[in-house]
Each structure stands twice: as structure tokens, then as C-alpha cells.
Design a protein around this motif. Structure first.
Motif, PDB file in Angstrom:
ATOM      1  N   GLU A 127      -6.489   8.837  -2.401  1.00 50.44           N
ATOM      2  CA  GLU A 127      -5.291   9.361  -1.761  1.00 50.44           C
ATOM      3  C   GLU A 127      -4.052   8.674  -2.351  1.00 50.44           C
ATOM      4  O   GLU A 127      -3.830   7.475  -2.120  1.00 50.44           O
ATOM      5  N   TYR A 128      -3.264   9.428  -3.102  1.00 54.64           N
ATOM      6  CA  TYR A 128      -2.022   8.891  -3.666  1.00 54.64           C
ATOM      7  C   TYR A 128      -1.231  10.023  -4.297  1.00 54.64           C
ATOM      8  O   TYR A 128      -1.762  11.117  -4.531  1.00 54.64           O
TER       9      TYR A 128
ATOM     10  N   THR B 226       0.828  -1.205   0.000  1.00 54.05           N
ATOM     11  CA  THR B 226       0.000   0.000   0.000  1.00 54.05           C
ATOM     12  C   THR B 226       0.869   1.263   0.000  1.00 54.05           C
ATOM     13  O   THR B 226       0.589   2.240  -0.731  1.00 54.05           O
ATOM     14  N   ALA B 227       1.931   1.245   0.815  1.00 55.58           N
ATOM     15  CA  ALA B 227       2.824   2.407   0.865  1.00 55.58           C
ATOM     16  C   ALA B 227       3.501   2.633  -0.473  1.00 55.58           C
ATOM     17  O   ALA B 227       3.594   3.780  -0.963  1.00 55.58           O
TER      18      ALA B 227
ATOM     19  N   CYS C  87      -7.773  -0.751   1.567  1.00 54.06           N
ATOM     20  CA  CYS C  87      -6.552  -0.112   1.049  1.00 54.06           C
ATOM     21  C   CYS C  87      -6.730   0.306  -0.409  1.00 54.06           C
ATOM     22  O   CYS C  87      -6.314   1.403  -0.814  1.00 54.06           O
ATOM     23  N   TYR C  88      -7.335  -0.586  -1.217  1.00 54.96           N
ATOM     24  CA  TYR C  88      -7.580  -0.256  -2.625  1.00 54.96           C
ATOM     25  C   TYR C  88      -8.483   0.977  -2.728  1.00 54.96           C
ATOM     26  O   TYR C  88      -8.228   1.899  -3.537  1.00 54.96           O
TER      27      TYR C  88
ATOM     28  N   TYR D  61       1.030   4.006  -2.897  1.00 51.26           N
ATOM     29  CA  TYR D  61       0.684   5.395  -2.577  1.00 51.26           C
ATOM     30  C   TYR D  61       1.700   6.355  -3.183  1.00 51.26           C
ATOM     31  O   TYR D  61       1.332   7.414  -3.707  1.00 51.26           O
TER      32      TYR D  61
ATOM     33  N   GLY E 294      -0.994   5.172  -6.855  1.00 53.87           N
ATOM     34  CA  GLY E 294      -2.184   4.634  -6.217  1.00 53.87           C
ATOM     35  C   GLY E 294      -2.887   3.589  -7.058  1.00 53.87           C
ATOM     36  O   GLY E 294      -2.278   2.663  -7.604  1.00 53.87           O
ATOM     37  N   SER E 295      -4.195   3.786  -7.216  1.00 56.12           N
ATOM     38  CA  SER E 295      -4.996   2.804  -7.960  1.00 56.12           C
ATOM     39  C   SER E 295      -4.702   2.803  -9.447  1.00 56.12           C
ATOM     40  O   SER E 295      -5.094   1.877 -10.169  1.00 56.12           O
TER      41      SER E 295
ATOM     42  N   ILE F 119      -8.938   3.395  -0.525  1.00 55.40           N
ATOM     43  CA  ILE F 119      -8.212   4.603  -0.117  1.00 55.40           C
ATOM     44  C   ILE F 119      -7.315   5.101  -1.240  1.00 55.40           C
ATOM     45  O   ILE F 119      -7.209   6.319  -1.502  1.00 55.40           O
ATOM     46  N   LEU F 120      -6.678   4.156  -1.942  1.00 51.07           N
ATOM     47  CA  LEU F 120      -5.766   4.534  -3.017  1.00 51.07           C
ATOM     48  C   LEU F 120      -6.493   5.090  -4.239  1.00 51.07           C
ATOM     49  O   LEU F 120      -5.857   5.641  -5.145  1.00 51.07           O
TER      50      LEU F 120
END
Length: 426
Positions: A139-140, A89-90, A132-133, A93, A97-98, A135-136
Motif C-alpha cells: 500500500e503506497y 510511515t505517512a 509498517c514496512y 506512503y 512506500g518500500s 504494509i508499505l
């Protein structure tokens, strides 16, 4: 690399996870080098390298942890997967991101946990990866994008994205296939171990039942054997001039005496279950004693004996159970033989190999497959109970040896016994 590690199922799977993580770290470093030097992407390289360094350090500590014997728990394995998810995830990010083509790598930990851990851990991982997906999606740090109207530049970015998706698919497919294959092998090994444990437990139950029956029979046979001994003694005194009759009576009395000795030893040694209950003895003298005793039991059986081994001979643990097991094998060979039993032995410092070869008809297909099962016999009714080979094999395995029964190339059946030795006699 892990040859000294604890080999519980979860430990093995954690070993595989460490290996997968190591492969992922190498691939990440390779991709970083390619993106930095060839594509020249402008992303937070320092932060991404710190994430990979932390992941490498945690992987190293996990490798050290695997060298300890305390078992891996479901919660520990779950925590290890969380480390991989948060590290991924980090990295995502800091690299789009996605929109990063490697976003589908979230499926790897989900596949692993579904194959290994209980369902509640699977749903927990599924919820965490979806979160996590999601959020990405919002936020990325975006990947650098060429805003010019150059069609070739846009085409190159699109091709890189497609290539990244292809590489993600290939890596995911290979890693998932490898892990699932290893898991299926582990499951088959576990099923095999469970089957062997069930078979051993069943055999132990049968041995206990036979021991109980044998103890009862020993008490019951004492009286008729004493009666037979008295009658044989009286008959011997009634016909002192008949030499053939006297010879037969002597053989009969010897056999009765031997039967009484066997019953006495059976009662004395009842419950003897440990190898250390016996006495060490040179292997050549031990075999000579067994063969002398067998000749007394089967005086009409012809046999030849050849031995080969270093002198002074090494020691073997001599117990009633071991000698009786070898006698059972010799009796089986005598029953199957038509003329002569050939016996060969050879030893080195650590191992005794004993070969008993009869000249009978050999093993049928069913006998070769079922030999050693309790109460299986190919003898005529009333001539065998099918427990001699079963008990011999069970006892010899308890002493660290093994028994192998096969058809000899020269005809007849052959029993090969391997037994561990103690040391050279001093």
C-alpha cells in the motif's frame, strides 16, 4: 536551551529525541525543496507538508513539556517514538512506500529504544516497524516513473535512488553514533553519581559509628579526668616553692580542664547536624577564637598568622562542628611541622579561603591519594587514628565548603579550606 529542565535520565534522552526530530524536520524540508524545484517530482506535496507541520507542532509541544519538572516515563518516551514512526510511515506512503530509499530510517527509532527502554518496548517497536514496512510493500502511492525508452532517463532515476540510499546511510550512521555516544556519557555520569552516593552513604555510616563511640568514650573518660584533676591539685599544694614544678602542674591542670570542657561540649552538642544550629559571627573574630583555642591546646607549637579581607568582615556560621574541624586540621599541621606552621586567611563578601602550611616532609604518594579516608594515617602507631582529616573534610563539605590537601612548592604539606560566608556584618 534546556539549562532549566529536569535532568532525569529519560528527560535528557527526550531532549535528545527532540533535537533529533528537529534535525529530521529540517532535512525533510530541504529534501522537499530539492525534489520539488530541481527533480520536479509529482507527489502529494500538500499532504506531505501537512504531516511535517503536524510533526513540527508536536515537537514544539514536547519542548514546552520538557520545561515542567514532572518526570518522563518509559511509556511517554515510547509514545514519542511512535509519533516519529507513524510520521515516517505517512511520508513514505505518499512517496513510493518500500521503494523509497529512505525506508531504512525505520532502524533509527529501533536503535534508540533498544538503548534506553526495557526489552518489551524494544520488541514492541520492532513489531510495529516491521508491520509498517510490510504494509508499505503493498500500500503506497508510487513515485513518478519515466516509461520512455530513454536510457539516460532510466540511468538518472537509478542514480537518484542510489544517492538516496547513500544519504540515508550517512544520516543514519551519524545520528545513531551521536545518540549512542550521548547515551554512553549519560551512563558514565549516572555510574559516577551512584558511586558518589555509595561513598557518601558509607562515610555517613562511619561518622555515625564514630559518634556513637565518641559519646561512650565521653562518659567513660569523665571519671579518670576528675581523678587526675584532684591529684594534680594535691600535688600543686605539696610543692609550693618549686616554680618549675608549679608551672608544669598549672599546664597539666589547664589541659585537664580543657579536656573536661571538650567532653562536656561533645555531650551537649551531640546530634547537632544542621548548619542553622550555630550562630553567625564575623569571620575575623571566629578565626581568632579558633586560633586562641588551638594555642591553648598546643602551647608549644609556633605559628604565624596573616589575614587579608575587607572590613567590616562578613559573617560565618559558627558551630562547634566547624571550629572543631578547623582545629583538627591545625593539629594535623602541628604534628607534621618541625618548626613552624604558617596560617593565612583571606576573604571577600562570599568566601573564606584558609591556608595551613606546615614545614614537614610533605605528602607521600599514598598519603596524597588516600588523604581524607577514614582510619588512614601515615603517623607512627599510637600517634593517630586517621579520623581527624576525615571528619574535618566531611563536616566542612556539609557546610558547603571543601578541603584540598597538596604538597606546597616551598616544601611541606598545605591544606586549603574554602568556606561560604553569609554576608557583611552590619
Amino acid at each position: 536551551m534546556f539549562n532549566i529542565l529536569h535532568q532525569s535520565p529519560l528527560s535528557k534522552n527526550l531532549q535528545r529525541l527532540v533535537l533529533l526530530r528537529s534535525i529530521a524536520i529540517v532535512m525533510q524540508c530541504t529534501l522537499f525543496a530539492f525534489a520539488y524545484s530541481v527533480i520536479e517530482l509529482d507527489v502529494p506535496w500538500a499532504k506531505m507538508i501537512i504531516v511535517v507541520a503536524i510533526l513540527t507542532l508536536l515537537n514544539f509541544f514536547t519542548w514546552i513539556r520538557l520545561h515542567h519538572t514532572f518526570p518522563v516515563t518509559n511509556l511517554e518516551f515510547f509514545a514519542q517514538l511512535l509519533i516519529d514512526i507513524f510520521a515516517l510511515t505517512a511520508l513514505l506512503y505518499f512517496s513510493g512506500g518500500s521503494t523509497n530509499p529512505f525506508i531504512s530510517l525505520y532502524l533509527l527509532p529501533l536503535t534508540i529504544v533498544a538503548s534506553i527502554l526495557p526489552w518489551r518496548y524494544t520488541w514492541a517497536i520492532a513489531g510495529i516497524t516491521i508491520t509498517c514496512y510490510t504494509i508499505l510493500l503493498f500500500e503506497y502511492i508510487p513515485l513518478p516513473h519515466n516509461h520512455s525508452d530513454d536510457h539516460s532517463a532510466h540511468l538518472m532515476e537509478f542514480n537518484l535512488h542510489i544517492s538516496g540510499m547513500w544519504l540515508t546511510f550517512v544520516l543514519s550512521t551519524i545520528l545513531i553514533a551521536w545518540f549512542v555516544v550521548k547515551m554512553s556519557i549519560s551512563i558514565r555520569d549516572r555510574d559516577k553519581d551512584l558511586a558518589q552516593a555509595r561513598e557518601q552513604a558509607l562515610r555517613n555510616e562511619q561518622i555515625i559509628a564514630l559518634g556513637t563511640l565518641a559519646a561512650g568514650a565521653a562518659h567513660e573518660l569523665g571519671t579518670p579526668l576528675s581523678t587526675m584533676a584532684v591529684i594534680a591539685g594535691e600535688l600543686q599544694q605539696e610543692y609550693p616553692q618549686n616554680e618549675e614544678f608549679q608551672n608544669n602542674i598549672r599546664i597539666l591542670r589547664n589541659q585537664i580542664t580543657h579536656c573536661k570542657q571538650i567532653l562536656t561540649q561533645l555531650l551537649v552538642n551531640a546530634g547537632q547536624a544542621r548548619t542553622e544550629d550555630g550562630n553567625s559571627q564575623s569571620v575575623d573574630y571566629f578565626l581568632k577564637q579558633v586560633l586562641d583555642k588551638w594555642q591553648l591546646i598546643r602551647p608549644s607549637t609556633k605559628f604565624s598568622y596573616q589575614w587579608h579581607g575587607a572590613q567590616p568582615a562578613p559573617l560565618i556560621m559558627n558551630t562547634q562542628l566547624l571550629s572543631q574541624s578547623i582545629l583538627n586540621l591545625l593539629n594535623n599541621a602541628a604534628d607534621a611541622s618541625t618548626d613552624q606552621v604558617k596560617i593565612k586567611s583571606n576573604w571577600d563578601q562570599y568566601t573564606l579561603n584558609l591556608e595551613i602550611h606546615d614545614d614537614g616532609e610533605g605528602l607521600t604518594g599514598e598519603a596524597a591519594q588516600r588523604a581524607g579516608e577514614a582510619f588512614f594515617t601515615n603517623k607512627a602507631p599510637g600517634q593517630g587514628f586517621g579520623i581527624g582529616l576525615f571528619l574535618a573534610n566531611a563536616n566542612i563539605e556539609r557546610f558547603g565548603g571543601n578541603v584540598r590537601l597538596f604538597n606546597h612548592p616551598d616544601g611541606g604539606a598545605c591544606i586549603n579550606v574554602t568556606l561560604p560566608l553569609i554576608s557583611k556584618a552590619t
